[in-house]
Design an enzyme around this catalytic site. Structure first.
Site, PDB file in Angstrom:
ATOM      1  N   ALA A  90      59.091  43.670 -60.258  1.00 10.29           N
ATOM      2  CA  ALA A  90      59.315  44.760 -59.309  1.00 10.29           C
ATOM      3  C   ALA A  90      59.535  44.192 -57.919  1.00 10.29           C
ATOM      4  O   ALA A  90      59.130  43.067 -57.631  1.00 10.29           O
ATOM      5  CB  ALA A  90      58.117  45.705 -59.310  1.00 10.29           C
ATOM      6  N   SER A  91      60.181  44.965 -57.089  1.00 12.18           N
ATOM      7  CA  SER A  91      60.420  44.599 -55.701  1.00 12.18           C
ATOM      8  C   SER A  91      61.023  43.196 -55.625  1.00 12.18           C
ATOM      9  O   SER A  91      62.134  42.990 -56.072  1.00 12.18           O
ATOM     10  CB  SER A  91      59.136  44.726 -54.885  1.00 12.18           C
ATOM     11  N   GLY A  92      60.298  42.214 -55.077  1.00 14.34           N
ATOM     12  CA  GLY A  92      60.831  40.860 -54.963  1.00 14.34           C
ATOM     13  C   GLY A  92      61.137  40.215 -56.304  1.00 14.34           C
ATOM     14  O   GLY A  92      62.059  39.403 -56.414  1.00 14.34           O
ATOM     15  N   TYR A  95      64.360  41.589 -57.096  1.00 13.69           N
ATOM     16  CA  TYR A  95      65.299  40.973 -56.138  1.00 13.69           C
ATOM     17  C   TYR A  95      65.802  39.644 -56.698  1.00 13.69           C
ATOM     18  O   TYR A  95      67.001  39.355 -56.691  1.00 13.69           O
ATOM     19  CB  TYR A  95      64.558  40.757 -54.826  1.00 13.69           C
TER      20      TYR A  95
END
Length: 188
Positions: A90-92, A95
């Protein structure tokens, strides 16, 4: 490492919260400086013909995530790169995955979250209640931006808000690029 093999697939493991540098206290988490060294090493290894990046991360530092995204993109120009999402990406963690040529997730992988979460601690009232006093000596318009002893002034608040917005737009734009979508489609 397989002795005598002419061609190998490198597996780069990355697990934990994302930061720019390892703390030295523990080896838990993904330190972007260490991760980037690993990516450069497999990029320069002539025996490595493809790379699998195992990602198990809830995210963390936005700049660190962006630095790793850039390095993975550079690697993908020379070798196939596959993101293998484990428990959470998730998130990073997501990314990082966006920079890969392909993304593979397990059936129960938790993933997603294109966004930026940031904030500032304001301990001003607590400090008053417990009788703790601070005195700042600083120089520069934003020198006290992250001080916890007071809230933002108007100029600092706008600067902080603009920085968070810029980080979000960078994340969103890279997600759009990685998915082959327009920025407008990503906002829907």
């Amino acid at each position: 490492e397989t002795k005598g093999a002419k061609h190998t697939v490198a597996v780069v493991r990355s697990a934990g919260a994302i930061s720019r540098e390892s703390s030295g206290v523990s080896s838990n988490g993904i330190a972007s400086n260490t991760f980037i060294r690993s990516i450069k090493r497999v990029k320069n290894d002539k025996q490595v013909k493809a790379v699998v990046i195992r990602i198990d991360s809830p995210g963390g530092d936005a700049l660190a995530s962006d630095l790793m995204w850039n390095e993975i993109r550079e690697l993908s120009k020379t070798k196939p790169v596959v993101a293998s999402m484990v428990d959470v990406a998730a998130s990073g963690g997501y990314y990082m995955s966006m920079a890969c040529d392909k993304i593979v997730a397990e059936p129960l992988t938790l993933t997603g979250s294109i966004g930026v979460v940031t904030g500032k601690f304001n301990m001003e009232e607590l400090n008053k209640k417990v009788g703790y006093n601070t005195e700042a000596v600083s120089r520069g318009k934003y020198a006290e931006l992250n001080t916890s002893s007071r809230s933002f002034n108007e100029v600092e608040e706008e600067y902080f808000r603009a920085g968070a917005q810029k980080a979000y737009e960078s994340f969103r734009d890279k997600a759009a690029f990685s998915r082959g979508k327009s920025i407008e489609a990503m906002e829907e």
